[in-house]
Design a protein around this motif. Structure first.
Motif, PDB file in Angstrom:
ATOM      1  N   LEU A 218      22.766  41.201  -2.203  1.00 37.36           N
ATOM      2  CA  LEU A 218      21.570  41.795  -2.800  1.00 37.36           C
ATOM      3  C   LEU A 218      20.315  41.045  -2.406  1.00 37.36           C
ATOM      4  N   VAL A 219      20.418  39.721  -2.271  1.00 41.93           N
ATOM      5  CA  VAL A 219      19.260  38.881  -1.965  1.00 41.93           C
ATOM      6  C   VAL A 219      18.842  39.098  -0.516  1.00 41.93           C
ATOM      7  N   THR A 220      17.576  39.476  -0.311  1.00 41.75           N
ATOM      8  CA  THR A 220      17.077  39.735   1.041  1.00 41.75           C
ATOM      9  C   THR A 220      16.182  38.619   1.571  1.00 41.75           C
ATOM     10  N   PHE A 221      15.765  37.702   0.691  1.00 39.50           N
ATOM     11  CA  PHE A 221      14.892  36.598   1.102  1.00 39.50           C
ATOM     12  C   PHE A 221      15.334  35.340   0.373  1.00 39.50           C
ATOM     13  N   GLN A 222      15.476  34.250   1.129  1.00 36.90           N
ATOM     14  CA  GLN A 222      15.932  33.009   0.525  1.00 36.90           C
ATOM     15  C   GLN A 222      15.297  31.819   1.231  1.00 36.90           C
ATOM     16  N   ASN A 223      14.747  30.903   0.427  1.00 38.53           N
ATOM     17  CA  ASN A 223      14.285  29.629   0.980  1.00 38.53           C
ATOM     18  C   ASN A 223      14.854  28.500   0.133  1.00 38.53           C
ATOM     19  N   ALA A 224      14.310  27.314   0.272  1.00 36.83           N
ATOM     20  CA  ALA A 224      14.888  26.146  -0.399  1.00 36.83           C
ATOM     21  C   ALA A 224      14.767  26.207  -1.910  1.00 36.83           C
ATOM     22  N   LYS A 247      23.845  47.249   1.934  1.00 39.30           N
ATOM     23  CA  LYS A 247      24.060  45.845   1.584  1.00 39.30           C
ATOM     24  C   LYS A 247      23.311  44.914   2.524  1.00 39.30           C
ATOM     25  N   VAL A 248      23.153  43.674   2.087  1.00 37.81           N
ATOM     26  CA  VAL A 248      22.616  42.608   2.918  1.00 37.81           C
ATOM     27  C   VAL A 248      23.775  41.956   3.669  1.00 37.81           C
ATOM     28  N   ILE A 249      23.522  41.571   4.913  1.00 41.78           N
ATOM     29  CA  ILE A 249      24.505  40.807   5.680  1.00 41.78           C
ATOM     30  C   ILE A 249      24.003  39.365   5.731  1.00 41.78           C
ATOM     31  N   PRO A 250      24.451  38.517   4.816  1.00 38.47           N
ATOM     32  CA  PRO A 250      23.871  37.169   4.687  1.00 38.47           C
ATOM     33  C   PRO A 250      24.223  36.231   5.828  1.00 38.47           C
ATOM     34  N   ALA A 251      25.269  36.526   6.579  1.00 41.23           N
ATOM     35  CA  ALA A 251      25.728  35.604   7.613  1.00 41.23           C
ATOM     36  C   ALA A 251      24.803  35.562   8.820  1.00 41.23           C
ATOM     37  N   GLU A 252      24.000  36.614   9.028  1.00 39.66           N
ATOM     38  CA  GLU A 252      23.144  36.679  10.205  1.00 39.66           C
ATOM     39  C   GLU A 252      21.773  36.083   9.906  1.00 39.66           C
ATOM     40  N   ILE A 253      21.407  35.071  10.679  1.00 38.13           N
ATOM     41  CA  ILE A 253      20.135  34.381  10.483  1.00 38.13           C
ATOM     42  C   ILE A 253      19.395  34.351  11.812  1.00 38.13           C
ATOM     43  N   LEU A 254      18.118  34.758  11.795  1.00 33.42           N
ATOM     44  CA  LEU A 254      17.309  34.845  13.013  1.00 33.42           C
ATOM     45  C   LEU A 254      16.060  33.970  12.866  1.00 33.42           C
ATOM     46  N   VAL A 255      16.274  32.696  12.538  1.00 32.04           N
ATOM     47  CA  VAL A 255      15.169  31.768  12.318  1.00 32.04           C
ATOM     48  C   VAL A 255      14.142  32.409  11.381  1.00 32.04           C
ATOM     49  N   THR A 256      14.618  33.045  10.353  1.00 29.85           N
ATOM     50  CA  THR A 256      13.760  33.678   9.362  1.00 29.85           C
ATOM     51  C   THR A 256      14.436  33.561   8.006  1.00 29.85           C
ATOM     52  N   ARG A 257      13.644  33.565   6.956  1.00 30.09           N
ATOM     53  CA  ARG A 257      14.198  33.448   5.607  1.00 30.09           C
ATOM     54  C   ARG A 257      14.629  34.796   5.050  1.00 30.09           C
ATOM     55  N   HIS A 258      14.327  35.869   5.784  1.00 31.70           N
ATOM     56  CA  HIS A 258      14.786  37.192   5.387  1.00 31.70           C
ATOM     57  C   HIS A 258      16.191  37.449   5.936  1.00 31.70           C
ATOM     58  N   ARG A 259      16.898  38.383   5.315  1.00 34.34           N
ATOM     59  CA  ARG A 259      18.248  38.729   5.739  1.00 34.34           C
ATOM     60  C   ARG A 259      18.293  40.182   6.185  1.00 34.34           C
ATOM     61  N   LEU A 260      19.229  40.478   7.063  1.00 38.67           N
ATOM     62  CA  LEU A 260      19.410  41.829   7.578  1.00 38.67           C
ATOM     63  C   LEU A 260      19.985  42.733   6.484  1.00 38.67           C
ATOM     64  N   LEU A 261      19.327  43.860   6.260  1.00 35.34           N
ATOM     65  CA  LEU A 261      19.756  44.852   5.275  1.00 35.34           C
ATOM     66  C   LEU A 261      20.204  46.101   6.022  1.00 35.34           C
ATOM     67  N   VAL A 262      21.383  46.620   5.690  1.00 34.15           N
ATOM     68  CA  VAL A 262      21.897  47.789   6.408  1.00 34.15           C
ATOM     69  C   VAL A 262      22.346  48.869   5.436  1.00 34.15           C
ATOM     70  N   MET A 263      22.250  50.108   5.900  1.00 29.42           N
ATOM     71  CA  MET A 263      22.671  51.274   5.122  1.00 29.42           C
ATOM     72  C   MET A 263      23.525  52.164   6.022  1.00 29.42           C
TER      73      MET A 263
END
Length: 286
Positions: A218-224, A247-263
């Protein structure tokens, strides 16, 4: 504002399921604030291929100009006005890129593409809402621009909106049960209320609030110091049955604090009957 018009081939993904002359086109639509596209396009397309994303809305590309370019099998349309600031884009995979019939760039926060898949017309919007601290006039222009886009999409066509809306819709629906599925994250704020009010006015539904998920999906943005949900995918309420999962795919990180969301959606498409040319065949069995 720029506009490109193309010629759809009516191709796209293969049909699965269905009976008679009907089939289902399986589509995965994504949304991702990528922080900056500079130096990331190859890594981005690798992730999209790995996760089988057919159409991806991206925000904060930070590229200037209205460009269209190949990106490792995907075609990327970008809309930006100032280098290093804002910018939105949409990527379409190899199988669907020739089905794009129109591209309209509104500004560096809004753009829309139209695809014809079989006999189904699909509109996809990439949106990037101004941050809470920005001038109210900037926010007003954004919502008016999105308002105009949606009004121009006929009700018979499919509409999907992916974007960074910079607002929290909250974990529960409350008075927004028509547009909020009841499976959000965190506490609602002013930005989330604006999104829900807009969705209610246009009979849209927030897809990633409609499926019970663990917080990680559910979380689309995460920082410290914080975890939030500010990125959303929306579709028309009467098309709710098309959405199979979001859903969010939390495993994919692209040097960004946002997460990939897919439908994941299933588009029912009528198959055209094959016509026989030349002389009629003789029915020898008769």
């Amino acid at each position: 504002m720029g506009r490109e018009v193309g010629r759809g081939l009516g191709g796209g993904l293969g049909c699965k399921g269905g009976k008679g002359n009907k089939g289902v086109h399986r589509l995965r639509i994504g949304s991702w604030n990528i922080g900056s596209l500079t130096g990331k396009s190859i890594e981005l397309t690798k992730i999209l291929k790995k996760r089988r994303v057919n159409i991806a809305c991206v925000q904060e590309t930070r590229w200037a100009g209205s460009s269209a370019r190949d990106a490792d099998g995907y075609k990327l349309w970008n809309s930006g006005t100032q280098k290093g600031k804002n910018g939105v884009g949409i990527l379409v995979d190899r199988e669907l890129r020739e089905s794009v019939v129109e591209v309209r760039r509104v500004n560096d926060r809004l753009m829309i593409i139209k695809l014809v898949v079989g006999q189904c017309t699909i509109n996809v919007v990439s949106a990037y809402v101004p941050h809470m601290g920005l001038d109210e006039e900037v926010k007003r222009r954004f919502w008016e621009g999105l308002d105009e886009i949606i009004r121009q999409v006929p009700p018979t066509e499919k509409l999907f909106i992916g974007g960074d809306f910079n607002g929290h819709i909250g974990s529960t629906a409350g008075v927004y049960d028509e547009v909020h599925g009841g499976f959000g994250f965190g506490e609602r704020n002013g930005g989330g209320t604006s999104l829900l009010d807009f969705a209610k006015a246009f009979r849209l539904e927030v897809a990633n609030s409609c499926f019970p998920k663990r917080d990680g999906h559910l979380v689309t943005f995460q920082n410290a110091v914080a975890k939030t949900q500010i990125d959303y995918l929306l579709l028309r309420r009467h098309d709710r049955g098309l959405c199979k999962d979001c859903k969010v795919i939390p495993a994919e990180i692209l040097v960004t604090r946002h997460r990939l969301l897919v439908m994941d959606v299933g588009i029912m498409v009528k198959r055209r009957k094959m016509s026989t040319r030349g002389k009629p065949r003789i029915r020898w069995g008769a």
